[in-house]
Write an enzyme that holds these catalytic residues in place. Structure first.
Site, short mmCIF file in Angstrom:
data_model
loop_
_atom_site.label_atom_id
_atom_site.label_comp_id
_atom_site.label_asym_id
_atom_site.label_seq_id
_atom_site.Cartn_x
_atom_site.Cartn_y
_atom_site.Cartn_z
N TYR A 166 0.84 -1.15 0.09
CA TYR A 166 0.04 0.10 0.11
C TYR A 166 0.78 1.20 0.02
O TYR A 166 1.41 1.53 1.05
CB TYR A 166 -0.92 0.00 1.14
CG TYR A 166 -2.03 -0.93 1.13
CD1 TYR A 166 -2.55 -1.55 -0.13
CD2 TYR A 166 -3.19 -1.03 2.27
CE1 TYR A 166 -3.67 -2.36 -0.10
CE2 TYR A 166 -4.08 -1.96 2.43
CZ TYR A 166 -4.22 -2.55 1.10
OH TYR A 166 -5.37 -3.49 0.96
N LYS A 200 -0.59 -7.83 -2.87
CA LYS A 200 -2.17 -7.54 -2.78
C LYS A 200 -1.87 -6.06 -3.36
O LYS A 200 -1.38 -5.07 -2.44
CB LYS A 200 -2.98 -7.63 -1.56
CG LYS A 200 -4.44 -6.97 -1.35
CD LYS A 200 -4.82 -7.22 -0.08
CE LYS A 200 -6.29 -6.69 0.05
NZ LYS A 200 -6.57 -5.39 0.36
N GLY A 269 -13.55 -7.20 0.13
CA GLY A 269 -13.99 -7.30 1.33
C GLY A 269 -15.47 -6.53 1.30
O GLY A 269 -16.53 -7.06 1.52
#
Length: 297
Positions: A166, A200, A269
């Site tokens: 991230y 991810k 999610g």
């Protein structure tokens, strides 16, 4: 369409390959693609994420949803894993998140401290561990040092390491933002260079190019951007995040482009569990239809 990586191409140890094979070929569609359900938002964002559907505040409901939806795994923090996962242990793979932070402090010096170990993951029967790495944060020196220990433990114990790569920090915000093509592209490459087995990433936005380095100022389509992100990961498998709740058509298009780019799978999610139960399962069915079109040999 870009060819998807096979496990035999990823330079994995026997333990890592066995666990990833179990995730990809014995759960979900069993065709080498992956659909994961992350549920670390209660720590990362606070309980506000559960207002949309209050039943989502119950971890037992989420683990059951992962099983009913045919997910390849569920990603949760240590406390929830110890208190709720055992009801379904072995039925849906566990990805134990090893670190996490609240969003109360600003992200200008983002650092996600450790709360669990790879040994905890082995004890709980996990098939992978997750680590959030804040690429570009002023605290990345400490982050990289903390990550190195996790990587070494994962290698020693044969545990697949999934890196939540991230981009964060003031420098990132001044160069297109955390989900710009530049930032996401850089994050994918960083995770690969630092030894992640799976990375991810958020879906890149090539239209966000204020003050980015020159190569990223050109006009790119979203498909060209996600193609480049997957290539940047080299022999690291790629999962693309659903991100914040958005319209279904937007999410489906994002999923289609990600899989066409050669991603191994999706990790959705809030776009799943911020709905009532039946609607969640219908949306998951749409995602599974896309994954079914992209089997990995």
């Amino acid at each position: 369409m870009t060819a998807r990586l096979r496990l035999s191409q990823c330079g994995l140890s026997a333990g890592k390959k066995a666990r990833l094979h179990r995730i990809l070929y014995q759960h979900g569609l069993g065709n080498g693609t992956a659909l994961f359900l992350p549920y670390d938002q209660g720590l990362e964002h606070g309980p506000r994420d559960f207002f949309a559907d209050p039943i989502a505040a119950d971890p037992k409901y989420i683990v059951r949803l992962a099983l009913e939806g045919g997910f390849n795994g569920i990603a949760i923090q240590i406390g929830l894993a110890e208190k709720f996962y055992w009801d379904y242990a072995g039925e849906v793979p566990l990805i134990l998140k090893l670190n996490g932070k609240t969003d109360i402090p600003a992200d200008t010096r983002a650092l996600s401290p450790l709360h669990a170990s790879v040994e905890d993951a082995v004890r709980l029967g996990a098939d992978a561990v997750g680590y959030t790495l804040y690429v570009g944060s002023p605290a990345q020196d400490a982050d990289f040092a903390q990550y190195r220990v996790v990587r070494q433990d994962a290698q020693r114990l044969g545990m697949p390491l999934i890196v939540w790569a991230y981009p964060r920090g003031e420098a990132i915000e001044h160069k297109g933002g955390k989900d710009s093509f530049y930032a996401v592209h850089y994050a994918a490459r960083t995770a690969s260079e630092l030894g992640a087995d799976v990375v991810k990433v958020n879906f890149p936005h090539p239209e966000k190019h204020t003050d980015v380095p020159a190569p990223y100022e050109a006009d790119y389509s979203s498909q060209q951007a996600i193609d480049a992100v997957v290539r940047a990961a080299n022999r690291t498998l790629v999962l693309v995040s659903g991100g914040s709740r958005a319209g279904d058509d937007v999410m489906i298009e994002k999923a289609q482009e990600s899989m066409s780019a050669g991603a191994t799978g999706l990790i959705f999610g809030r776009n799943v569990w911020q709905r009532d139960h039946d609607e969640s399962l219908r949306f998951v069915d749409r995602l599974r239809e896309i994954l079914a079109k992209y089997p990995t040999p």
